[in-house]
Design a protein around this motif. Sequence first.
Motif, PDB file in Angstrom:
ATOM      1  N   UNK A  11      16.450  -2.506   3.553  1.00  0.00           N
ATOM      2  CA  UNK A  11      15.095  -2.138   3.918  1.00  0.00           C
ATOM      3  C   UNK A  11      14.865  -0.656   4.073  1.00  0.00           C
ATOM      4  N   UNK A  12      15.807   0.169   3.677  1.00  0.00           N
ATOM      5  CA  UNK A  12      15.656   1.617   3.777  1.00  0.00           C
ATOM      6  C   UNK A  12      15.419   2.243   2.409  1.00  0.00           C
ATOM      7  N   UNK A  13      14.839   3.440   2.423  1.00  0.00           N
ATOM      8  CA  UNK A  13      14.489   4.160   1.204  1.00  0.00           C
ATOM      9  C   UNK A  13      15.561   5.193   0.893  1.00  0.00           C
ATOM     10  N   UNK A  14      15.987   5.240  -0.375  1.00  0.00           N
ATOM     11  CA  UNK A  14      17.037   6.158  -0.793  1.00  0.00           C
ATOM     12  C   UNK A  14      16.624   6.886  -2.075  1.00  0.00           C
ATOM     13  N   UNK A  15      17.187   8.070  -2.233  1.00  0.00           N
ATOM     14  CA  UNK A  15      17.031   8.830  -3.474  1.00  0.00           C
ATOM     15  C   UNK A  15      18.291   8.675  -4.297  1.00  0.00           C
ATOM     16  N   UNK A  16      18.127   8.327  -5.560  1.00  0.00           N
ATOM     17  CA  UNK A  16      19.246   8.121  -6.473  1.00  0.00           C
ATOM     18  C   UNK A  16      19.137   9.129  -7.598  1.00  0.00           C
ATOM     19  N   UNK A  17      20.210   9.854  -7.842  1.00  0.00           N
ATOM     20  CA  UNK A  17      20.241  10.859  -8.897  1.00  0.00           C
ATOM     21  C   UNK A  17      21.688  11.116  -9.286  1.00  0.00           C
ATOM     22  N   UNK A  18      21.940  11.805 -10.400  1.00  0.00           N
ATOM     23  CA  UNK A  18      23.316  12.108 -10.791  1.00  0.00           C
ATOM     24  C   UNK A  18      24.009  12.989  -9.748  1.00  0.00           C
ATOM     25  N   UNK A  19      25.276  12.673  -9.476  1.00  0.00           N
ATOM     26  CA  UNK A  19      26.070  13.427  -8.511  1.00  0.00           C
ATOM     27  C   UNK A  19      27.306  13.999  -9.186  1.00  0.00           C
ATOM     28  N   UNK A  20      27.694  15.221  -8.785  1.00  0.00           N
ATOM     29  CA  UNK A  20      28.973  15.752  -9.248  1.00  0.00           C
ATOM     30  C   UNK A  20      30.071  15.242  -8.318  1.00  0.00           C
ATOM     31  N   UNK A  21      31.309  15.622  -8.573  1.00  0.00           N
ATOM     32  CA  UNK A  21      32.445  15.062  -7.831  1.00  0.00           C
ATOM     33  C   UNK A  21      32.344  15.341  -6.338  1.00  0.00           C
ATOM     34  N   UNK A  22      31.945  16.551  -5.964  1.00  0.00           N
ATOM     35  CA  UNK A  22      31.853  16.889  -4.545  1.00  0.00           C
ATOM     36  C   UNK A  22      30.720  16.131  -3.866  1.00  0.00           C
TER      37      UNK A  22
ATOM     38  N   UNK B 148       0.804  -1.208   0.000  1.00  0.00           N
ATOM     39  CA  UNK B 148       0.000   0.000   0.000  1.00  0.00           C
ATOM     40  C   UNK B 148       0.845   1.269   0.000  1.00  0.00           C
ATOM     41  N   UNK B 149       2.063   1.170   0.511  1.00  0.00           N
ATOM     42  CA  UNK B 149       2.916   2.346   0.642  1.00  0.00           C
ATOM     43  C   UNK B 149       4.368   1.927   0.774  1.00  0.00           C
ATOM     44  N   UNK B 150       5.235   2.931   0.908  1.00  0.00           N
ATOM     45  CA  UNK B 150       6.670   2.653   1.006  1.00  0.00           C
ATOM     46  C   UNK B 150       7.011   1.875   2.272  1.00  0.00           C
ATOM     47  N   UNK B 151       6.300   2.149   3.369  1.00  0.00           N
ATOM     48  CA  UNK B 151       6.551   1.391   4.602  1.00  0.00           C
ATOM     49  C   UNK B 151       6.306  -0.096   4.392  1.00  0.00           C
ATOM     50  N   UNK B 152       5.303  -0.441   3.592  1.00  0.00           N
ATOM     51  CA  UNK B 152       5.068  -1.850   3.273  1.00  0.00           C
ATOM     52  C   UNK B 152       6.262  -2.462   2.550  1.00  0.00           C
ATOM     53  N   UNK B 153       6.814  -1.725   1.596  1.00  0.00           N
ATOM     54  CA  UNK B 153       7.957  -2.243   0.839  1.00  0.00           C
ATOM     55  C   UNK B 153       9.176  -2.403   1.731  1.00  0.00           C
ATOM     56  N   UNK B 154       9.375  -1.473   2.627  1.00  0.00           N
ATOM     57  CA  UNK B 154      10.507  -1.571   3.555  1.00  0.00           C
ATOM     58  C   UNK B 154      10.339  -2.789   4.466  1.00  0.00           C
ATOM     59  N   UNK B 155       9.125  -2.951   5.012  1.00  0.00           N
ATOM     60  CA  UNK B 155       8.875  -4.092   5.893  1.00  0.00           C
ATOM     61  C   UNK B 155       9.006  -5.411   5.136  1.00  0.00           C
ATOM     62  N   UNK B 156       8.494  -5.438   3.934  1.00  0.00           N
ATOM     63  CA  UNK B 156       8.565  -6.644   3.103  1.00  0.00           C
ATOM     64  C   UNK B 156      10.017  -7.043   2.859  1.00  0.00           C
ATOM     65  N   UNK B 157      10.858  -6.068   2.548  1.00  0.00           N
ATOM     66  CA  UNK B 157      12.271  -6.344   2.286  1.00  0.00           C
ATOM     67  C   UNK B 157      12.971  -6.862   3.540  1.00  0.00           C
ATOM     68  N   UNK B 158      12.680  -6.270   4.683  1.00  0.00           N
ATOM     69  CA  UNK B 158      13.319  -6.706   5.933  1.00  0.00           C
ATOM     70  C   UNK B 158      12.872  -8.108   6.329  1.00  0.00           C
ATOM     71  N   UNK B 159      11.601  -8.403   6.130  1.00  0.00           N
ATOM     72  CA  UNK B 159      11.103  -9.748   6.450  1.00  0.00           C
ATOM     73  C   UNK B 159      11.732 -10.779   5.518  1.00  0.00           C
ATOM     74  N   UNK B 160      11.817 -10.455   4.222  1.00  0.00           N
ATOM     75  CA  UNK B 160      12.448 -11.381   3.273  1.00  0.00           C
ATOM     76  C   UNK B 160      13.905 -11.624   3.640  1.00  0.00           C
TER      77      UNK B 160
END
Length: 544
Positions: free
Chosen positions: A168-179, A40-52
């Motif tokens: 089991x945690x949520x992250x944001x992935x995007x292009x990064x510069x060197x710094x 239903x939401x991101x918390x479900x996906x996090x819990x599902x991953x941790x249980x697996x």
Amino acid sequence: MDELTAVLEGEVVTSLKSRQAYSHDASLFELLPDAVVFPKNTDDLRALTKIAAKYRAAGQNVSITPRGAGTDMSGGAIGQSLVVDFTRYFNRITAVSAESATVQPGVYYRDFESTTLKNGTLLPSYPASRDLCTVGGMVSNNAGGEKSLQWGKTANFVQSLRVVLSDGNLYTIKPLDAEQLRVKMAQPDFEGRLYRDTYRLLEDNYQAIQAARPRVSKDSTGYHLWDVWNRQSGVFDLTKLFVGAQGTLGLITEINFKLVPKPRHSGLLVCFLKDTRRLGDIINAVLEHRPATFESFDDNTLWLSFKFFPAFLKTLGLKRWLQLAAQLLPDGLMLLRGVPKLILMIEFNGETPETVAQKIEKMRQRLKPFGMAMEKDETEFKSQKFWIMRRQSFNLLRQKVKDKHTAPFIDDLVVPPPCLNEFLPKLRRIIKKYRLLATIAGHMGDGNFHIIPLMRIEDPAERAKLEPAMKEVNKLVLSYGGSLSGEHNDGMVRGPWLGQMYGESMVNLMRQIKRLYDPQNIFNPHKKTDARWQFSLNHIRKSF
């Protein structure tokens, strides 16, 4: 299952009927899951991953296979443990502007496009299954289609992702510069280790990785390590790793897409090619004029469209169906003068109808010396009949040919376009050698072809053709410097042959990436670098 039901807000379904419905996608394969989960939401996906992860650590064979609309042709959307359907709840478009849109993975592309078109923009990497697929599936497969000649594939339009990883945690992935990369790598946590280890693997093997880049304009094989770290620009972009990963590295919860303006006007020049010996010269002549799209389909697809024309009524509605019937009548009469081997569709865009008409006429004049029959369809309305044939051919094969079934196992090859006049006759000889009735359609400008044989897969003699025919086709494709998949990805059908394409040393680097991001192999096992042909062969559908 009791623990999942107690913890998750969404549903966990274990009935045999539901599990069977999710046991196959559009591929040859069948894997019966233990349960179907509707998070239903991101918390479900996090819990599902941790249980697996917990049960995996205890030796239980628990895994998670993400699924959108189930249109995947490689077996990427089926699994033996938990199949996670994103379409029920992860189906919101959260922000749209003229330049970009933020959307959840379970949104159907057709609904997404109807929203973006209100601003006159679209995501141009849609596949032929545009009316059926989800945007999450497009990202997971790095989808492409008829617009890829002009715009490239889905990876070009993903600006950022939200992803649940194996901790089991949520992250944001995007292009990064060197710094920004330096700051990430300095973090003393799971995310920091991922960035450090990924960067070190890519930097230590930089030249070999860059040399492994496929030399064709479209590719959906392996993990695109060569696009993640760019020494020259200093950009480190993990979205390039997750796009096309088929859910084997984590669970995507949100996507931010870049959008492009929809062309104001478009039209087609359609060429009916009876002799393919000069196809390479024709392709070069067409590409000189820089068309927006350059598609094709073969005589089998053409006859299929005429034979099952009534089936279009459900898709189009009565009014459009009658309009299409009126358009097709002259073409049906024309076929009495001889059936072409290939139909070429050359599309041009423009700001005005006059501009489109001029481009089409220039193209027609350039191609006149080749002696082909040609038809000018200078508006979208006039050209719709050919787009319907091209886009709907696979669905017609799946639904209407009852004594045989679609067998997409050599369905997505790519070779450099100038080689096609040599390549296609050799390909047809292999098809004939194994007595395969097959339709051939493709993206001519990219040299990307979809060959869909019709077979009685339940017959052992027919199943025995799969491996030797595939090996011959793969060898032929690679001899021309091609790719085994331009759009449909690896899954269970091409994953076992990645070593044939890249060599074992490069595939081992890809496996290191898989282990780094998914050390317990929780996410979508038996796909891509984790695929083995014997496992795939053992799970080919025995009935349809």
